[in-house]
Design a protein around this motif. Sequence first.
Motif, PDB file in Angstrom:
ATOM      1  N   TYR A   1       0.821  -1.196   0.000  1.00 12.30           N
ATOM      2  CA  TYR A   1       0.000   0.000   0.000  1.00 12.30           C
ATOM      3  C   TYR A   1       0.860   1.255   0.000  1.00 12.30           C
ATOM      4  O   TYR A   1       2.070   1.204   0.166  1.00 12.30           O
ATOM      5  N   THR A   2       0.180   2.373  -0.163  1.00 10.55           N
ATOM      6  CA  THR A   2       0.835   3.674  -0.182  1.00 10.55           C
ATOM      7  C   THR A   2       0.664   4.341   1.178  1.00 10.55           C
ATOM      8  O   THR A   2      -0.442   4.413   1.698  1.00 10.55           O
TER       9      THR A   2
ATOM     10  N   ARG B   1       0.493   7.620   3.262  1.00  6.47           N
ATOM     11  CA  ARG B   1       0.176   9.033   3.025  1.00  6.47           C
ATOM     12  C   ARG B   1       0.477   9.823   4.295  1.00  6.47           C
ATOM     13  O   ARG B   1       0.002   9.476   5.371  1.00  6.47           O
TER      14      ARG B   1
ATOM     15  N   ASP C   1       0.766  13.877   5.835  1.00  6.13           N
ATOM     16  CA  ASP C   1       0.567  15.316   5.715  1.00  6.13           C
ATOM     17  C   ASP C   1       1.399  15.992   6.789  1.00  6.13           C
ATOM     18  O   ASP C   1       1.207  15.740   7.981  1.00  6.13           O
TER      19      ASP C   1
ATOM     20  N   SER D   1       8.824   6.377   6.749  1.00  5.37           N
ATOM     21  CA  SER D   1       7.705   5.551   6.280  1.00  5.37           C
ATOM     22  C   SER D   1       8.195   4.237   5.687  1.00  5.37           C
ATOM     23  O   SER D   1       7.607   3.181   5.945  1.00  5.37           O
TER      24      SER D   1
ATOM     25  N   ASP E   1       4.797   2.661  -1.835  1.00  5.26           N
ATOM     26  CA  ASP E   1       4.821   4.047  -2.300  1.00  5.26           C
ATOM     27  C   ASP E   1       4.577   4.968  -1.123  1.00  5.26           C
ATOM     28  O   ASP E   1       3.872   4.607  -0.176  1.00  5.26           O
ATOM     29  N   VAL E   2       5.134   6.165  -1.226  1.00  6.80           N
ATOM     30  CA  VAL E   2       4.935   7.186  -0.200  1.00  6.80           C
ATOM     31  C   VAL E   2       4.412   8.436  -0.882  1.00  6.80           C
ATOM     32  O   VAL E   2       4.914   8.831  -1.939  1.00  6.80           O
ATOM     33  N   SER E   3       3.406   9.040  -0.277  1.00  7.14           N
ATOM     34  CA  SER E   3       2.855  10.299  -0.762  1.00  7.14           C
ATOM     35  C   SER E   3       2.844  11.282   0.402  1.00  7.14           C
ATOM     36  O   SER E   3       2.140  11.077   1.387  1.00  7.14           O
ATOM     37  N   ILE E   4       3.638  12.331   0.280  1.00  5.37           N
ATOM     38  CA  ILE E   4       3.795  13.308   1.360  1.00  5.37           C
ATOM     39  C   ILE E   4       3.442  14.684   0.832  1.00  5.37           C
ATOM     40  O   ILE E   4       3.891  15.085  -0.236  1.00  5.37           O
TER      41      ILE E   4
ATOM     42  N   ALA F   1       4.736  18.428  -2.821  1.00 10.19           N
ATOM     43  CA  ALA F   1       4.197  17.076  -2.691  1.00 10.19           C
ATOM     44  C   ALA F   1       5.282  16.114  -3.157  1.00 10.19           C
ATOM     45  O   ALA F   1       5.882  16.308  -4.217  1.00 10.19           O
TER      46      ALA F   1
ATOM     47  N   ASP G   1       5.917  12.265  -4.106  1.00  7.30           N
ATOM     48  CA  ASP G   1       5.357  10.963  -4.458  1.00  7.30           C
ATOM     49  C   ASP G   1       6.487  10.107  -5.023  1.00  7.30           C
ATOM     50  O   ASP G   1       7.038  10.420  -6.085  1.00  7.30           O
TER      51      ASP G   1
END
Length: 182
Positions: A38-39, A41, A43, A72, A81-84, A99, A101
């Motif tokens: 999974y990714t 996320r 903030d 992470s 995956d990482v989404s920051i 951002a 990704d």
Amino acid sequence: MPFIGKKIRKGSAVFLLSSGFPFWLATEAITPQVVQAYTARVDLSIDRLAEENYETLLRRAEAAARSAAQRSFDQDILVTDVSIVVSVQNYGTVAPVLALDVSRPQWRTRPDPQRWATYFKTARSLLFFGQNFTTPSSGQPGITNTPPATPQPSAVDPSVRTEPINVPPQTAPAAPATQPTK
């Protein structure tokens, strides 16, 4: 004779049903398990420091995104995956500045947030960089278009220095302890 036919049918049914379990067990042992990746996320929110320009703020945002991405990936092996998203607060206004990704293989080959980040171009104006602020009597920040007054050196007094002096911040002295009167 009808009794023997029912017994054979029941026996073959039991055989067929029981032979499926070893077959299922063998296929599960041979084939690899499906991994649920999974990714992650994240903030992040950072505050603008006093006298900090936009470029310095971006470097701090990149450093925060870099450490969050590394953390992470280190904390959970299933993260692929990482989404920051890094947001900045300035004078009560909050806006995203970048951002990040990135996938685990990309991060492993090049752990550089500048390579994988997307920068929001409107963040500079949304955060009021390049504009002067004053605090009106209501306590809310306001925008002024007048630059702050710069002190002019006196031509009469030669002891006035024109170069900037770096003075370290000083703490206020502690108030003397008072004894209660009786």
